[in-house]
Design an enzyme around this catalytic site. Sequence first.
Site: not given
Ligand code: BES
Ligand code: ZN
Ligand code: MN
Length: 496
Positions: A268, A273, A280, A291, A350, A352, A354
Amino acid sequence: MDFTTKSGNIIKQRSACIVVGVYETRQLTPSAQQLDKLSRNYLSTALKRSDFRGKIGQSLLLHDVPRTLCERILLIGCGPEKNLNDTAYQKIITRIAIILNDAGIKDAISCLTELNVKGRDLHWKARQAVEVVCDTLYRFDQLKSKKNESPVIFTKLTQLVADQSDITIAKTALTEGYAIAKGVEMAKNLGNLPANICTPSYLATEAKNLVKKYPGIKVQVLEEATMKRMNMGALLSVARGSRQPAKLIIINYQGGKKTDKPVALVGKGITFDTGGISIKPAQAMDEMKYDMCGAASVLGTLTTVAELKLPINVVGVIPTAENMPDGNASKPGDIVTSMSGQTIEVLNTDAEGRLILCDALTYSERFKPVAVIDIATLTGACVIALGKHASGLLSNHETLADDLLKAGKQSTDRAWQLPLWDEYQEQLKSNFADMANIGGREAGTITAACFLARFTKKIHWAHLDIAGTAWKTGHHKGATGRPVPLLTQYLINRCN
Ligand code: BES
Ligand code: ZN
Ligand code: MN
Protein backbone atom coordinates in the site's frame (compact mmCIF):
# COMPACT_ATOMS: atom_id res chain seq x y z
CA MET A 1 28.92 0.52 9.11
CA ASP A 2 31.48 -2.17 8.70
CA PHE A 3 30.83 -5.61 10.16
CA THR A 4 33.36 -8.41 10.33
CA THR A 5 34.03 -11.57 12.26
CA LYS A 6 37.10 -13.41 13.40
CA SER A 7 38.08 -16.29 15.61
CA GLY A 8 40.93 -16.41 18.03
CA ASN A 9 41.89 -15.92 21.62
CA ILE A 10 40.31 -12.92 23.29
CA ILE A 11 43.45 -12.03 25.20
CA LYS A 12 45.43 -11.66 21.97
CA GLN A 13 43.11 -9.07 20.43
CA ARG A 14 44.41 -5.57 19.81
CA SER A 15 41.57 -3.11 19.56
CA ALA A 16 40.25 0.25 20.64
CA CYS A 17 37.70 -1.58 22.73
CA ILE A 18 36.68 -5.12 23.65
CA VAL A 19 33.09 -5.74 24.72
CA VAL A 20 32.38 -8.56 27.15
CA GLY A 21 29.24 -9.53 29.02
CA VAL A 22 28.64 -9.89 32.74
CA TYR A 23 25.57 -11.69 34.03
CA GLU A 24 23.74 -10.86 37.21
CA THR A 25 25.15 -10.90 39.89
CA ARG A 26 28.62 -10.08 38.62
CA GLN A 27 28.98 -13.50 37.02
CA LEU A 28 31.61 -13.18 34.29
CA THR A 29 31.07 -14.66 30.83
CA PRO A 30 33.93 -16.92 29.60
CA SER A 31 35.70 -14.08 27.75
CA ALA A 32 35.37 -11.78 30.72
CA GLN A 33 36.86 -14.52 32.90
CA GLN A 34 39.85 -14.83 30.59
CA LEU A 35 40.49 -11.09 30.63
CA ASP A 36 40.06 -11.09 34.40
CA LYS A 37 42.64 -13.81 34.78
CA LEU A 38 45.06 -12.10 32.41
CA SER A 39 44.76 -8.82 34.29
CA ARG A 40 45.05 -10.54 37.68
CA ASN A 41 41.46 -9.86 38.76
CA TYR A 42 41.40 -6.26 37.59
CA LEU A 43 37.90 -6.72 36.13
CA SER A 44 36.32 -8.38 39.13
CA THR A 45 37.91 -5.90 41.49
CA ALA A 46 36.67 -2.95 39.45
CA LEU A 47 33.18 -4.47 39.40
CA LYS A 48 33.13 -4.90 43.14
CA ARG A 49 34.19 -1.29 43.69
CA SER A 50 31.38 0.02 41.51
CA ASP A 51 27.65 -0.45 41.93
CA PHE A 52 27.67 -2.75 38.91
CA ARG A 53 25.57 -5.83 39.51
CA GLY A 54 25.06 -7.01 35.95
CA LYS A 55 21.57 -5.67 35.36
CA ILE A 56 20.69 -5.45 31.69
CA GLY A 57 22.26 -2.40 30.12
CA GLN A 58 24.41 -1.52 33.14
CA SER A 59 27.95 -0.83 32.00
CA LEU A 60 31.48 -0.12 33.07
CA LEU A 61 34.13 1.19 30.70
CA LEU A 62 37.70 0.39 31.79
CA HIS A 63 40.81 2.02 30.31
CA ASP A 64 44.30 0.55 30.00
CA VAL A 65 43.60 -2.63 31.90
CA PRO A 66 46.98 -4.07 32.98
CA ARG A 67 48.53 -6.74 30.70
CA THR A 68 45.76 -6.50 28.07
CA LEU A 69 46.47 -5.46 24.49
CA CYS A 70 43.32 -3.41 23.99
CA GLU A 71 42.84 0.23 24.91
CA ARG A 72 39.52 -0.29 26.67
CA ILE A 73 37.24 -3.00 27.96
CA LEU A 74 33.50 -2.41 28.04
CA LEU A 75 31.69 -4.57 30.56
CA ILE A 76 28.02 -4.82 29.77
CA GLY A 77 25.34 -6.15 32.09
CA CYS A 78 23.35 -9.05 30.65
CA GLY A 79 20.88 -9.70 33.47
CA PRO A 80 20.27 -13.20 34.87
CA GLU A 81 21.69 -15.79 32.47
CA LYS A 82 18.52 -17.89 32.51
CA ASN A 83 16.36 -14.91 31.46
CA LEU A 84 18.43 -14.00 28.42
CA ASN A 85 15.84 -13.99 25.65
CA ASP A 86 15.50 -12.15 22.31
CA THR A 87 14.41 -8.87 23.89
CA ALA A 88 17.21 -8.93 26.45
CA TYR A 89 19.80 -9.58 23.75
CA GLN A 90 18.43 -6.72 21.65
CA LYS A 91 18.58 -4.39 24.66
CA ILE A 92 22.19 -5.37 25.34
CA ILE A 93 23.27 -4.75 21.74
CA THR A 94 21.36 -1.43 21.64
CA ARG A 95 23.15 -0.31 24.79
CA ILE A 96 26.63 -1.15 23.55
CA ALA A 97 26.01 0.67 20.27
CA ILE A 98 24.96 3.79 22.19
CA ILE A 99 27.77 3.58 24.74
CA LEU A 100 30.50 3.00 22.15
CA ASN A 101 29.20 5.78 19.95
CA ASP A 102 28.81 8.26 22.82
CA ALA A 103 32.32 7.44 24.02
CA GLY A 104 33.64 8.31 20.58
CA ILE A 105 34.97 4.80 19.94
CA LYS A 106 35.34 4.06 16.22
CA ASP A 107 35.69 0.31 16.31
CA ALA A 108 35.25 -2.52 18.74
CA ILE A 109 35.51 -6.27 19.10
CA SER A 110 32.46 -7.88 20.67
CA CYS A 111 32.43 -11.22 22.45
CA LEU A 112 28.68 -11.19 22.92
CA THR A 113 28.06 -14.02 20.44
CA GLU A 114 29.04 -16.26 23.36
CA LEU A 115 25.95 -15.23 25.35
CA ASN A 116 23.40 -17.98 25.85
CA VAL A 117 20.29 -16.58 24.25
CA LYS A 118 17.36 -18.90 24.83
CA GLY A 119 16.61 -20.98 21.70
CA ARG A 120 18.93 -18.97 19.47
CA ASP A 121 22.07 -20.07 17.64
CA LEU A 122 25.21 -18.29 16.51
CA HIS A 123 23.72 -17.34 13.15
CA TRP A 124 20.82 -15.56 14.82
CA LYS A 125 23.00 -13.79 17.39
CA ALA A 126 25.52 -12.54 14.85
CA ARG A 127 22.86 -11.41 12.39
CA GLN A 128 20.69 -9.78 15.02
CA ALA A 129 23.67 -7.80 16.32
CA VAL A 130 24.16 -6.28 12.87
CA GLU A 131 20.48 -5.42 12.50
CA VAL A 132 20.23 -3.91 15.98
CA VAL A 133 23.41 -1.81 15.70
CA CYS A 134 22.24 -0.37 12.38
CA ASP A 135 18.80 0.27 13.80
CA THR A 136 20.24 2.02 16.87
CA LEU A 137 22.64 4.24 14.94
CA TYR A 138 20.07 5.15 12.28
CA ARG A 139 19.61 8.91 11.90
CA PHE A 140 17.12 10.81 9.80
CA ASP A 141 18.62 14.27 9.59
CA GLN A 142 18.62 14.90 5.86
CA LEU A 143 16.04 17.66 6.32
CA LYS A 144 17.74 19.39 9.25
CA SER A 145 20.14 22.19 8.48
CA LYS A 146 22.39 21.18 11.41
CA LYS A 147 23.32 17.56 10.76
CA ASN A 148 25.87 16.80 13.44
CA GLU A 149 23.74 16.95 16.56
CA SER A 150 24.30 13.26 17.23
CA PRO A 151 27.03 12.07 14.88
CA VAL A 152 27.74 8.43 14.18
CA ILE A 153 31.31 7.73 15.21
CA PHE A 154 31.15 4.02 15.97
CA THR A 155 31.46 2.46 12.52
CA LYS A 156 33.16 -0.91 12.83
CA LEU A 157 32.08 -3.96 14.77
CA THR A 158 34.03 -7.21 14.81
CA GLN A 159 32.25 -10.17 16.32
CA LEU A 160 34.58 -12.72 17.84
CA VAL A 161 33.58 -16.37 17.48
CA ALA A 162 35.00 -19.56 18.96
CA ASP A 163 36.67 -21.25 16.01
CA GLN A 164 37.16 -21.42 12.27
CA SER A 165 33.97 -23.43 11.64
CA ASP A 166 31.95 -20.68 13.33
CA ILE A 167 33.45 -18.11 10.96
CA THR A 168 31.48 -19.56 8.03
CA ILE A 169 28.24 -19.36 9.98
CA ALA A 170 28.96 -15.84 11.22
CA LYS A 171 29.92 -14.59 7.76
CA THR A 172 26.60 -15.70 6.26
CA ALA A 173 24.85 -14.09 9.20
CA LEU A 174 26.69 -10.79 8.67
CA THR A 175 25.88 -10.76 4.97
CA GLU A 176 22.20 -11.39 5.67
CA GLY A 177 22.10 -8.93 8.53
CA TYR A 178 23.74 -6.19 6.54
CA ALA A 179 21.45 -6.69 3.55
CA ILE A 180 18.40 -6.65 5.83
CA ALA A 181 19.68 -3.51 7.55
CA LYS A 182 20.02 -1.88 4.14
CA GLY A 183 16.45 -2.76 3.20
CA VAL A 184 15.20 -1.60 6.58
CA GLU A 185 17.08 1.67 6.20
CA MET A 186 15.52 2.28 2.82
CA ALA A 187 12.04 1.58 4.19
CA LYS A 188 12.66 3.89 7.14
CA ASN A 189 13.95 6.73 4.97
CA LEU A 190 10.97 6.55 2.63
CA GLY A 191 8.56 6.32 5.57
CA ASN A 192 10.08 9.27 7.39
CA LEU A 193 10.07 11.57 4.38
CA PRO A 194 7.20 14.05 4.50
CA ALA A 195 4.37 13.78 1.99
CA ASN A 196 5.36 16.96 0.17
CA ILE A 197 8.55 15.18 -0.88
CA CYS A 198 7.53 11.53 -0.91
CA THR A 199 4.74 11.61 -3.51
CA PRO A 200 3.61 8.75 -5.78
CA SER A 201 6.00 10.09 -8.44
CA TYR A 202 8.83 10.10 -5.90
CA LEU A 203 8.20 6.44 -5.10
CA ALA A 204 8.24 5.67 -8.81
CA THR A 205 11.61 7.42 -9.17
CA GLU A 206 12.98 5.52 -6.17
CA ALA A 207 11.91 2.25 -7.78
CA LYS A 208 13.60 3.23 -11.03
CA ASN A 209 16.79 4.00 -9.12
CA LEU A 210 16.94 0.34 -8.08
CA VAL A 211 17.45 -0.63 -11.71
CA LYS A 212 20.73 1.29 -11.83
CA LYS A 213 22.01 -0.43 -8.71
CA TYR A 214 20.91 -4.00 -9.28
CA PRO A 215 21.18 -5.86 -12.59
CA GLY A 216 18.45 -8.35 -11.60
CA ILE A 217 15.82 -5.63 -11.30
CA LYS A 218 13.46 -4.22 -13.94
CA VAL A 219 10.85 -1.54 -13.27
CA GLN A 220 7.70 -0.49 -15.04
CA VAL A 221 5.44 2.40 -14.01
CA LEU A 222 1.82 2.51 -15.17
CA GLU A 223 0.26 5.97 -15.47
CA GLU A 224 -3.38 6.87 -14.85
CA ALA A 225 -4.31 6.66 -18.55
CA THR A 226 -3.08 3.05 -18.71
CA MET A 227 -4.84 2.17 -15.46
CA LYS A 228 -8.02 3.65 -16.88
CA ARG A 229 -7.71 1.41 -19.94
CA MET A 230 -7.27 -1.54 -17.59
CA ASN A 231 -10.45 -0.58 -15.72
CA MET A 232 -8.78 0.03 -12.36
CA GLY A 233 -11.72 2.12 -11.23
CA ALA A 234 -11.19 1.47 -7.52
CA LEU A 235 -7.55 2.54 -7.50
CA LEU A 236 -8.20 5.61 -9.62
CA SER A 237 -11.12 6.75 -7.48
CA VAL A 238 -8.77 7.31 -4.52
CA ALA A 239 -6.52 9.72 -6.45
CA ARG A 240 -9.36 11.88 -7.77
CA GLY A 241 -9.01 14.50 -5.06
CA SER A 242 -5.26 14.92 -5.41
CA ARG A 243 -3.03 17.03 -7.65
CA GLN A 244 -0.60 14.12 -7.55
CA PRO A 245 -1.31 11.49 -10.20
CA ALA A 246 -1.61 7.87 -9.05
CA LYS A 247 0.97 5.35 -10.23
CA LEU A 248 1.20 1.60 -10.34
CA ILE A 249 4.81 0.60 -9.88
CA ILE A 250 5.91 -2.89 -10.91
CA ILE A 251 9.33 -4.12 -9.88
CA ASN A 252 10.65 -7.37 -11.24
CA TYR A 253 13.54 -9.14 -9.57
CA GLN A 254 14.77 -12.18 -11.41
CA GLY A 255 17.18 -14.25 -9.36
CA GLY A 256 15.77 -17.64 -10.30
CA LYS A 257 15.06 -19.33 -13.63
CA LYS A 258 12.92 -17.41 -16.06
CA THR A 259 10.20 -20.04 -15.70
CA ASP A 260 10.18 -20.02 -11.87
CA LYS A 261 6.89 -18.64 -10.61
CA PRO A 262 7.46 -15.49 -8.55
CA VAL A 263 6.36 -14.43 -5.11
CA ALA A 264 4.39 -11.20 -5.44
CA LEU A 265 4.64 -8.48 -2.79
CA VAL A 266 1.92 -5.85 -2.99
CA GLY A 267 2.49 -2.72 -0.88
CA LYS A 268 0.00 0.00 0.00
CA GLY A 269 1.46 3.32 -1.11
CA ILE A 270 -0.83 6.07 0.15
CA THR A 271 1.71 8.88 0.43
CA PHE A 272 -0.72 10.87 2.56
CA ASP A 273 -4.08 9.85 3.96
CA THR A 274 -6.27 12.76 4.98
CA GLY A 275 -9.27 10.45 4.86
CA GLY A 276 -10.61 12.31 1.82
CA ILE A 277 -14.14 13.70 2.15
CA SER A 278 -14.59 11.42 5.20
CA ILE A 279 -11.80 13.56 6.62
CA LYS A 280 -9.76 12.51 9.64
CA PRO A 281 -9.49 14.61 12.80
CA ALA A 282 -6.47 16.95 12.96
CA GLN A 283 -4.86 15.16 15.92
CA ALA A 284 -1.74 13.24 14.80
CA MET A 285 -2.77 13.50 11.16
CA ASP A 286 0.89 14.14 10.29
CA GLU A 287 1.46 10.44 10.94
CA MET A 288 -0.55 9.62 7.87
CA LYS A 289 2.60 10.32 5.87
CA TYR A 290 3.44 6.78 7.02
CA ASP A 291 0.51 5.36 5.07
CA MET A 292 2.98 4.28 2.36
CA CYS A 293 5.02 2.06 4.67
CA GLY A 294 3.70 -1.07 2.94
CA ALA A 295 5.12 0.26 -0.32
CA ALA A 296 8.37 1.18 1.45
CA SER A 297 8.67 -2.36 2.82
CA VAL A 298 8.31 -3.78 -0.69
CA LEU A 299 11.08 -1.50 -2.00
CA GLY A 300 13.19 -2.34 1.07
CA THR A 301 12.69 -6.08 0.73
CA LEU A 302 13.55 -6.02 -2.97
CA THR A 303 16.73 -4.12 -2.11
CA THR A 304 17.65 -6.79 0.43
CA VAL A 305 16.80 -9.64 -1.92
CA ALA A 306 18.87 -8.08 -4.72
CA GLU A 307 21.79 -7.45 -2.33
CA LEU A 308 21.71 -11.11 -1.32
CA LYS A 309 21.21 -12.22 -4.94
CA LEU A 310 18.60 -14.72 -3.72
CA PRO A 311 17.94 -17.46 -6.32
CA ILE A 312 14.24 -16.69 -6.54
CA ASN A 313 11.89 -14.49 -8.55
CA VAL A 314 10.03 -11.70 -6.79
CA VAL A 315 7.66 -9.16 -8.23
CA GLY A 316 6.81 -6.03 -6.27
CA VAL A 317 3.54 -4.27 -7.08
CA ILE A 318 2.96 -0.83 -5.57
CA PRO A 319 -0.31 1.00 -6.07
CA THR A 320 0.37 4.56 -4.95
CA ALA A 321 -1.79 7.66 -4.58
CA GLU A 322 -2.61 10.52 -2.24
CA ASN A 323 -6.00 10.55 -0.47
CA MET A 324 -7.26 14.16 -0.43
CA PRO A 325 -10.58 16.00 -0.16
CA ASP A 326 -11.39 18.15 -3.19
CA GLY A 327 -14.22 19.21 -5.46
CA ASN A 328 -13.32 16.28 -7.66
CA ALA A 329 -12.80 13.76 -4.84
CA SER A 330 -14.84 10.59 -4.31
CA LYS A 331 -17.90 11.13 -2.13
CA PRO A 332 -19.44 8.73 0.39
CA GLY A 333 -21.94 6.64 -1.53
CA ASP A 334 -20.08 6.78 -4.84
CA ILE A 335 -19.97 3.46 -6.62
CA VAL A 336 -16.83 2.42 -8.48
CA THR A 337 -16.03 -0.58 -10.66
CA SER A 338 -12.84 -2.48 -9.87
CA MET A 339 -10.58 -4.14 -12.43
CA SER A 340 -12.13 -7.48 -11.42
CA GLY A 341 -15.52 -6.19 -12.55
CA GLN A 342 -16.94 -6.20 -9.01
CA THR A 343 -18.61 -2.95 -7.98
CA ILE A 344 -17.89 -1.18 -4.69
CA GLU A 345 -19.95 1.34 -2.76
CA VAL A 346 -17.50 3.77 -1.17
CA LEU A 347 -19.34 4.41 2.09
CA ASN A 348 -16.24 5.89 3.70
CA THR A 349 -13.51 7.54 1.65
CA ASP A 350 -11.08 6.90 4.53
CA ALA A 351 -11.18 3.16 3.79
CA GLU A 352 -9.03 3.90 0.73
CA GLY A 353 -6.23 1.37 1.21
CA ARG A 354 -8.38 -1.59 0.22
CA LEU A 355 -9.52 0.32 -2.87
CA ILE A 356 -6.03 0.71 -4.27
CA LEU A 357 -5.00 -2.77 -3.12
CA CYS A 358 -7.90 -4.64 -4.71
CA ASP A 359 -6.96 -3.51 -8.21
CA ALA A 360 -3.26 -4.16 -7.55
CA LEU A 361 -4.14 -7.67 -6.34
CA THR A 362 -6.20 -8.37 -9.46
CA TYR A 363 -3.33 -7.05 -11.58
CA SER A 364 -0.90 -9.40 -9.76
CA GLU A 365 -2.73 -12.48 -11.07
CA ARG A 366 -1.01 -12.02 -14.44
CA PHE A 367 2.35 -13.00 -12.94
CA LYS A 368 0.95 -16.44 -12.01
CA PRO A 369 2.56 -16.06 -8.58
CA VAL A 370 3.16 -18.99 -6.17
CA ALA A 371 2.08 -16.63 -3.42
CA VAL A 372 0.91 -13.05 -3.07
CA ILE A 373 1.55 -11.13 0.12
CA ASP A 374 0.13 -7.66 0.54
CA ILE A 375 1.55 -5.32 3.15
CA ALA A 376 -0.54 -2.38 4.30
CA THR A 377 -1.07 0.15 7.07
CA LEU A 378 -4.70 -0.77 6.62
CA THR A 379 -6.69 -0.38 9.83
CA GLY A 380 -6.57 1.56 13.07
CA ALA A 381 -8.41 -1.46 14.50
CA CYS A 382 -5.24 -3.53 14.12
CA VAL A 383 -3.38 -1.13 16.40
CA ILE A 384 -6.14 -1.62 18.97
CA ALA A 385 -6.06 -5.42 18.61
CA LEU A 386 -2.33 -6.11 18.54
CA GLY A 387 -0.57 -2.89 19.53
CA LYS A 388 2.89 -2.25 18.19
CA HIS A 389 4.46 -5.66 18.73
CA ALA A 390 2.89 -7.86 16.07
CA SER A 391 1.66 -7.27 12.56
CA GLY A 392 -1.78 -8.67 11.81
CA LEU A 393 -1.78 -11.68 9.48
CA LEU A 394 -4.77 -12.97 7.54
CA SER A 395 -4.62 -15.52 4.77
CA ASN A 396 -6.65 -17.80 2.54
CA HIS A 397 -3.91 -20.46 2.62
CA GLU A 398 -2.82 -22.15 5.85
CA THR A 399 0.66 -23.19 4.70
CA LEU A 400 1.45 -19.67 3.55
CA ALA A 401 0.21 -18.27 6.86
CA ASP A 402 2.32 -20.79 8.81
CA ASP A 403 5.40 -19.95 6.73
CA LEU A 404 4.97 -16.24 7.45
CA LEU A 405 4.39 -16.80 11.17
CA LYS A 406 7.55 -18.91 11.27
CA ALA A 407 9.57 -16.28 9.38
CA GLY A 408 8.29 -13.69 11.85
CA LYS A 409 9.54 -15.70 14.82
CA GLN A 410 12.92 -16.40 13.22
CA SER A 411 13.50 -12.74 12.40
CA THR A 412 11.92 -11.33 15.60
CA ASP A 413 9.61 -9.34 13.35
CA ARG A 414 6.51 -11.16 14.44
CA ALA A 415 3.01 -11.47 13.07
CA TRP A 416 -0.13 -12.80 14.73
CA GLN A 417 -2.88 -14.51 12.79
CA LEU A 418 -6.51 -13.39 12.89
CA PRO A 419 -9.40 -15.43 11.45
CA LEU A 420 -10.70 -14.85 7.96
CA TRP A 421 -13.99 -16.71 8.33
CA ASP A 422 -16.82 -16.36 5.82
CA GLU A 423 -19.17 -15.29 8.60
CA TYR A 424 -17.48 -11.89 8.63
CA GLN A 425 -18.17 -11.33 4.93
CA GLU A 426 -21.79 -10.39 5.69
CA GLN A 427 -20.61 -7.12 7.20
CA LEU A 428 -19.58 -5.92 3.74
CA LYS A 429 -23.08 -6.10 2.25
CA SER A 430 -24.16 -3.08 0.23
CA ASN A 431 -27.66 -2.10 -0.82
CA PHE A 432 -26.51 -0.68 -4.12
CA ALA A 433 -23.27 -2.40 -5.19
CA ASP A 434 -21.57 -5.83 -4.96
CA MET A 435 -19.98 -4.79 -1.70
CA ALA A 436 -19.36 -1.83 0.59
CA ASN A 437 -15.83 -0.68 1.37
CA ILE A 438 -16.45 -0.74 5.14
CA GLY A 439 -17.85 -3.38 7.47
CA GLY A 440 -18.91 -1.48 10.56
CA ARG A 441 -17.26 -1.09 13.96
CA GLU A 442 -16.76 -4.74 14.80
CA ALA A 443 -13.62 -6.63 13.73
CA GLY A 444 -12.33 -3.84 11.50
CA THR A 445 -9.06 -5.57 10.64
CA ILE A 446 -10.85 -8.77 9.67
CA THR A 447 -13.50 -7.11 7.51
CA ALA A 448 -10.79 -5.14 5.70
CA ALA A 449 -9.06 -8.44 4.91
CA CYS A 450 -12.42 -9.98 3.95
CA PHE A 451 -12.77 -7.21 1.39
CA LEU A 452 -9.34 -8.05 -0.10
CA ALA A 453 -10.17 -11.76 -0.02
CA ARG A 454 -12.87 -11.13 -2.62
CA PHE A 455 -10.10 -10.20 -5.05
CA THR A 456 -7.70 -13.03 -4.31
CA LYS A 457 -9.86 -16.13 -4.76
CA LYS A 458 -7.59 -17.50 -7.51
CA ILE A 459 -4.33 -17.14 -5.64
CA HIS A 460 -2.53 -18.20 -2.47
CA TRP A 461 -2.68 -14.94 -0.63
CA ALA A 462 -1.72 -13.44 2.73
CA HIS A 463 -2.28 -9.96 4.10
CA LEU A 464 -0.05 -8.23 6.64
CA ASP A 465 -1.69 -5.31 8.45
CA ILE A 466 1.25 -3.21 9.63
CA ALA A 467 -0.71 -0.24 11.01
CA GLY A 468 0.77 -0.84 14.49
CA THR A 469 4.26 -1.97 13.53
CA ALA A 470 5.41 0.24 10.65
CA TRP A 471 6.25 3.29 12.74
CA LYS A 472 6.74 4.40 16.32
CA THR A 473 4.77 7.27 17.81
CA GLY A 474 5.58 9.67 20.64
CA HIS A 475 9.02 10.91 21.58
CA HIS A 476 10.85 8.50 19.28
CA LYS A 477 8.53 8.97 16.34
CA GLY A 478 9.90 7.27 13.26
CA ALA A 479 9.51 4.45 10.78
CA THR A 480 10.66 0.99 11.89
CA GLY A 481 11.36 -0.61 8.53
CA ARG A 482 9.09 -3.51 9.47
CA PRO A 483 8.22 -6.00 8.05
CA VAL A 484 11.35 -6.10 5.85
CA PRO A 485 13.04 -8.64 8.19
CA LEU A 486 9.98 -10.91 8.17
CA LEU A 487 9.53 -10.78 4.39
CA THR A 488 13.23 -11.34 3.74
CA GLN A 489 13.26 -14.32 6.10
CA TYR A 490 10.25 -15.79 4.32
CA LEU A 491 12.02 -15.44 0.96
CA ILE A 492 15.31 -16.84 2.31
CA ASN A 493 13.39 -19.85 3.65
CA ARG A 494 11.81 -20.39 0.24
CA CYS A 495 15.31 -20.73 -1.26
CA ASN A 496 16.26 -23.61 1.05
N1 BES B 1 -4.36 4.42 6.91
C1 BES B 1 -5.52 4.20 7.68
C2 BES B 1 -5.31 3.20 8.81
C3 BES B 1 -4.54 3.68 9.99
C4 BES B 1 -5.09 4.59 10.88
C5 BES B 1 -3.28 3.19 10.25
C6 BES B 1 -4.39 4.99 11.99
C7 BES B 1 -2.58 3.59 11.36
C8 BES B 1 -3.13 4.50 12.23
C9 BES B 1 -6.64 3.66 6.79
O1 BES B 1 -6.66 4.15 5.51
C10 BES B 1 -7.93 4.06 7.43
O2 BES B 1 -8.18 5.23 7.51
N2 BES B 1 -8.69 3.08 7.90
C11 BES B 1 -9.91 3.33 8.55
C12 BES B 1 -10.92 2.33 8.05
C13 BES B 1 -12.33 2.63 8.48
C14 BES B 1 -12.82 3.89 7.83
C15 BES B 1 -13.18 1.45 8.12
C16 BES B 1 -9.70 3.19 10.06
O3 BES B 1 -8.95 2.30 10.47
O4 BES B 1 -10.24 3.98 10.80
ZN1 ZN C 1 -4.88 4.78 4.75
MN1 MN D 1 -7.73 5.98 5.39
